[in-house]
Design an enzyme around this catalytic site. Structure first.
Site, PDB file in Angstrom:
ATOM      1  N   ALA A 184       0.895  -1.362  -0.093  1.00 18.34           N
ATOM      2  CA  ALA A 184      -0.048   0.097  -0.030  1.00 18.34           C
ATOM      3  C   ALA A 184       0.919   1.213   0.028  1.00 18.34           C
ATOM      4  CB  ALA A 184      -0.803   0.015   1.076  1.00 18.34           C
ATOM      5  N   HIS A 450     -29.949   3.689  -7.146  1.00 19.22           N
ATOM      6  CA  HIS A 450     -29.424   4.229  -8.448  1.00 19.22           C
ATOM      7  C   HIS A 450     -29.557   5.518  -8.776  1.00 19.22           C
ATOM      8  CE1 HIS A 450     -29.156   3.480 -12.749  1.00 19.22           C
ATOM      9  NE2 HIS A 450     -30.207   4.692 -12.933  1.00 19.22           N
TER      10      HIS A 450
END
Length: 471
Positions: A184, A450
């Site tokens: 990372a 949505h």
């Protein structure tokens, strides 16, 4: 004279230590914290938070340079002011450091600034501005964290060879940067400096970048970083590194065994961490494995009254894992001191998410597909690409995917793996699901809003069972 006797003393004030102290105080325990440098530890001052501020600047620069993709025209030259970028990042760190100072005051936690050394399981001395103080407690929590590991043949000098700390406050912009290690930290800095216009080469000893991630994520990220102009060398090693007048000269052995010498202006080493467990008085008090303090599920060491949490204990070495352990240990101590209302739960390592803030972002929780198969599971796995997601296309971020891994026999969610825009914010949905022991049936029945990128999470679950709707 300041009070020197407490219920709990916490040694180290990173996200493990300061959270442990707050939870102890909430539970009515008289608490002190000992810190040698800055409240908030590495994470707030030199790690997680200020790096995200740097990466945000690089992200804005990237968007500005690609404004035309969004039908926008920006007049004049767009360039990074490195000094201003670093100044903003340091300002963010300072604000959070002050926030922790406020939290200590609010919770009546005594702060002893200085170098703490244990003189027994429940006593320590603090050498600081006030001279030497002797403190005692019923319980002590060691939260001393970890630091960057050095290459034996090329220790960091802060000039040409950097650790993450030097990379966060650079004196100059590297022209040609070598990053050793693609975990990372390595990948985040590679991403930052690449976006800032630097020529970046990443060398990873293992056969793929971000090697702890699912191999599909690694493959996608390598392709994306290469497309962004980075040189990625996997299965490769730096055999020698010499600091020269102009920078560093590296001998790199590639995956085919060919050794070549290349000049770079700077090098970042991101090869892992070393626990801060030396010179703290721990040697006779705890069991250690490669310097990491061995603990039970609640943070107990072998010495009664002495506990440990965070990066000085076995991994994963993540801030949120340290904070969680801090709460668990605080509650276990309160229980030992007679509080019947606390019920500490040990940490479930299978439910700890990992996030990497490169460009594109990576987030995951649980088992990779390969690890699930290794563990003997019969697996159902499915992937849904962002190109099938309306919001991702509208954002101009159609690169990426979500992959889910299920136990074919029970429907248990074993793991989830994502790469793409904002996935570090989305992974928590799967973490909550795993913590609640969800199966594919509940996830399929969940209504996702949505238009959001999170709909691709729903679709990946459907895809695992051959039911994806939008691909």
């Amino acid at each position: 004279m300041a009070d020197t006797n407490y219920d709990v003393i916490v040694l180290g004030s990173g996200p493990g230590g300061y959270v442990a102290a707050i939870r102890c105080a909430q539970l009515g325990l008289k608490t002190a914290i000992v810190e040698r440098e800055l409240l908030g530890g590495i994470c707030l001052n030199w790690g997680c938070i200020p790096t995200k501020a740097l990466l945000r600047s690089a992200e804005i620069l990237h968007y500005a340079q690609h404004a035309e993709d969004y039908g926008l025209k920006i007049a004049g030259k767009i360039e990074a002011d490195l000094e201003a970028v670093v100044k903003r990042s340091r300002g963010v760190a300072k604000q959070l450091n002050q926030g922790v100072t406020h939290l200590m005051k609010k919770n009546n936690i005594a702060v002893h600034m200085g170098e703490g050394t244990l003189t027994g399981p429940t006593s320590l001395t603090v050498k600081g501005e006030k001279g030497e103080e002797k403190l005692t407690a019923k319980h002590v929590i060691v939260a001393t964290g970890a630091r960057a590991g050095d290459l034996p043949f090329a220790p960091a000098d802060g000039e040409r060879v950097w650790t993450y700390r030097h990379a966060m406050t650079p004196k100059e912009m590297p022209k040609k940067l070598l990053v050793i290690g693609s975990g990372a930290i390595g990948i985040e800095f590679a991403s930052f400096y690449n976006d800032m216009g630097c020529d970046v080469t990443v060398v990873e000893m293992l056969d793929r970048v971000v090697p702890v991630e699912d191999k599909d994520v690694s493959a996608f990220l390598e392709k994306s970083l290469t497309k962004q102009g980075m040189t990625i060398m996997t299965g490769a090693g730096v055999e020698d590194l010499k600091v020269t007048d102009k920078g560093v000269r590296a001998k790199i052995k590639d995956s085919k065994g060919k050794v070549s010498e290349t000049e770079f202006s700077h090098c970042i080493t991101a090869i892992g961490i070393v626990p801060n467990t030396e010179n703290v008085g721990l040697e006779k008090l705890v069991e250690m494995d490669r310097g990491f303090i061995q603990i039970d599920d609640y943070g107990r060491t072998k010495s009664k009254g002495l506990w440990a949490i965070g990066d000085c204990t076995p991994g994963p070495w993540l801030a949120h894992k340290a904070s969680h352990e801090g709460v668990t240990t605080a509650e276990a101590i309160a229980k030992e001191l007679g509080n019947k209302d606390v019920h500490p739960h040990p940490l479930d390592r299978a439910n700890i998410p990992g996030c990497t803030y490169c460009h594109p972002q990576i987030a995951s929780v649980g088992l990779t597909e390969a690890k699930a198969k290794e563990a003997g599971y019969e697996v159902k796995a499915g992937t849904f690409p962002f190109i099938g997601n309306g919001k991702a296309i509208a954002l101009g971020e159609a690169e990426g995917f979500v992959k889910t891994v299920f136990d074919a026999k029970t429907g248990e969610l074993l793991g989830a793996h994502m790469v793409g825009a904002e996935v570090t914010e989305m992974i928590q949905g799967f973490v909550v699901g795993k913590t609640l022991e969800t199966t594919e049936a509940e996830l399929m029945q969940t209504v996702f809003p949505h238009p959001t990128i999170s709909e691709s999470m729903h679709e990946s679950v459907l895809a695992s069972y051959g039911r994806a709707l939008h691909i």
